[in-house]
Design a protein around this motif. Structure first.
Motif: not given
Length: 425
Positions: A305, A311-312, A314-315, A343
């Motif tokens: 990230a 930053t993802d 969800r993943e 999230r």
């Protein structure tokens, strides 16, 4: 050489090399207690001789050799050990070449042998981990008991019984082959990661971590990967490298904790990240991966990230879902709850952490209370946040974390006049 300089060098060697020397002495002497006594005698000899003779070219090999001969001399002086001497004395004296004639890096990696010995399936799993952390990593019985949330006497008995089992069953001091190697792999991986964790974030003390333990854990994982290129071995090494890539930014110049959100990503070690990402990819493609590869994949998302806000999450939550299905534990549930909070917002995160707190399994885990406190602080529930921060501070054993939590408490007390003079419990 001055006595003070020699003593400092010997003290550094003891910190960094004593368990490797101990493992070599076990191989040579065939007895853990005898090897421990020989280790102490070897360092005592170094303290007496090195100020006059100077540091040997191969100090670790010198200490192994000195310990071996000290043990032989001790056996010869004790007639009650005559039977044991008859069994091992000739073999010890005939051992060739003398370890003192070898370069330090030419000695066999006895520490890896010791890990596999301590992880023998004849031992109960809790005893395997406890024994390895005590004998291989030189962690105190108190520190191990604290890490596993068990009473010190219980932990001590596990270690005593495990040593007796190794002695009485004549468990070989070796790295096994074939199916036996696979059988012990998971426990060995667990122990190496516990060693790394103690180095990355010490269970207690003035410093955030111990770099020498990190180096040893990474070295052992690399050796294990050469021996057994399994997906989980790749995953474990990847996880350690990715976490280690952030070491320089985890504390500031004063040694105070810097949260992930505030770390300078320009200072992250890109070479370690590249190595870690390559290992994660290989582990996931190979199939047969498990919890370490999934944790490494989570660490890779953080490492990739460009900023904290990018930053993802969800993943990351999805990867935690897979990890929980594969290896359920309250700590993984807590980590997932934090990711959900990132999230979906602090209310969602706090609700999940509150559920975990109510279950009680992590009541003495300071990071649970710290995570809940942080969500409560973001929600403006200052009184509840203060109580949670105080509980976290009460349980924290590490000075940088204690200072961080005390700072959070002071900031909240300053923002709430009614709490300003309330002492930290």
């Amino acid at each position: 050489m001055s006595a003070a300089l020699a003593r400092r060098r010997i003290e550094a060697l003891y910190r960094e090399e004593s368990r490797r020397i101990y493992a070599s002495l076990i191989r040579l002497l065939g007895d853990m207690q005898l090897a421990e006594e020989a280790l102490q005698e070897a360092f005592r000899a170094a303290l007496e001789q090195w100020p006059e003779s100077g540091i040997p070219d191969n100090p670790r090999a010198w200490l192994v050799s000195a310990g071996r001969f000290k043990a032989i001399d001790a056996l010869r002086r004790q007639s009650r050990h005559r039977d044991k001497l008859d069994q091992i004395g000739d073999a010890l004296m005939a051992e060739a070449p003398d370890p003192a004639d070898l370069a330090d890096n030419a000695l066999e990696d006895d520490r890896l042998r010791l890990i596999f010995t301590c992880c023998h399936p004849a031992l109960a799993e809790p005893a395997r981990v406890a024994l390895t952390l005590r004998e291989v990593c030189d962690l105190s019985t108190e520190a191990i008991a604290s890490a596993f949330l068990v009473p010190v006497p219980t932990l001590a008995q596990r270690i005593v019984r495990a040593k007796a089992k190794i002695r009485d069953a004549a468990i070989a001091f070796e790295v096994p082959a074939g199916a036996a190697l696979e059988e012990r792999l998971q426990t060995v991986l667990q122990v190496i990661y516990l060693l790394y964790n103690e180095g990355y974030s010490s269970s207690r003390g003035a410093e955030l971590g111990a770099p020498e333990l990190v180096r040893e854990a990474v070295r052992l994982a690399e050796l294990l990967l050469e021996l057994l290129p399994h997906a989980e071995t790749r995953g474990l090494l990847a996880l350690m490298l990715l976490q280690e890539s952030r070491r320089a930014t985890r504390t500031d110049a004063a040694g105070d904790l810097v949260l992930l959100a505030d770390q300078d990503r320009e200072r992250w070690d890109r070479e370690l990240i590249a190595r870690g990402e390559a290992l994660v990819t290989a582990a996931l493609r190979a199939g047969g991966h498990g919890p370490y590869a999934l944790q490494a994949a989570i660490a890779a998302v953080h490492a990739g990230a460009p900023s904290f806000d990018a930053t993802d999450w969800r993943e990351i939550v999805g990867l935690y879902d897979l990890l929980l299905a594969l290896s359920p534990s309250p700590v993984i549930e807590l980590n997932r709850a934090v990711a959900v909070g990132m999230r979906d917002g602090p209310a969602a995160g706090e609700a999940l952490v509150a559920e975990l707190a109510a279950e009680g399994a992590l009541d003495r885990y300071h990071l649970l209370h710290a995570a809940r406190a942080d969500f409560l602080r973001q929600l403006g529930r200052s009184g509840e946040a203060l109580a949670a921060y105080r509980r976290a501070l009460e349980l924290a054993q590490q000075a940088p974390e204690q200072r961080f939590l005390a700072g959070r408490i002071a900031a909240l007390e300053g923002a709430a006049p009614e709490n300003r003079h309330r002492p930290v419990e």
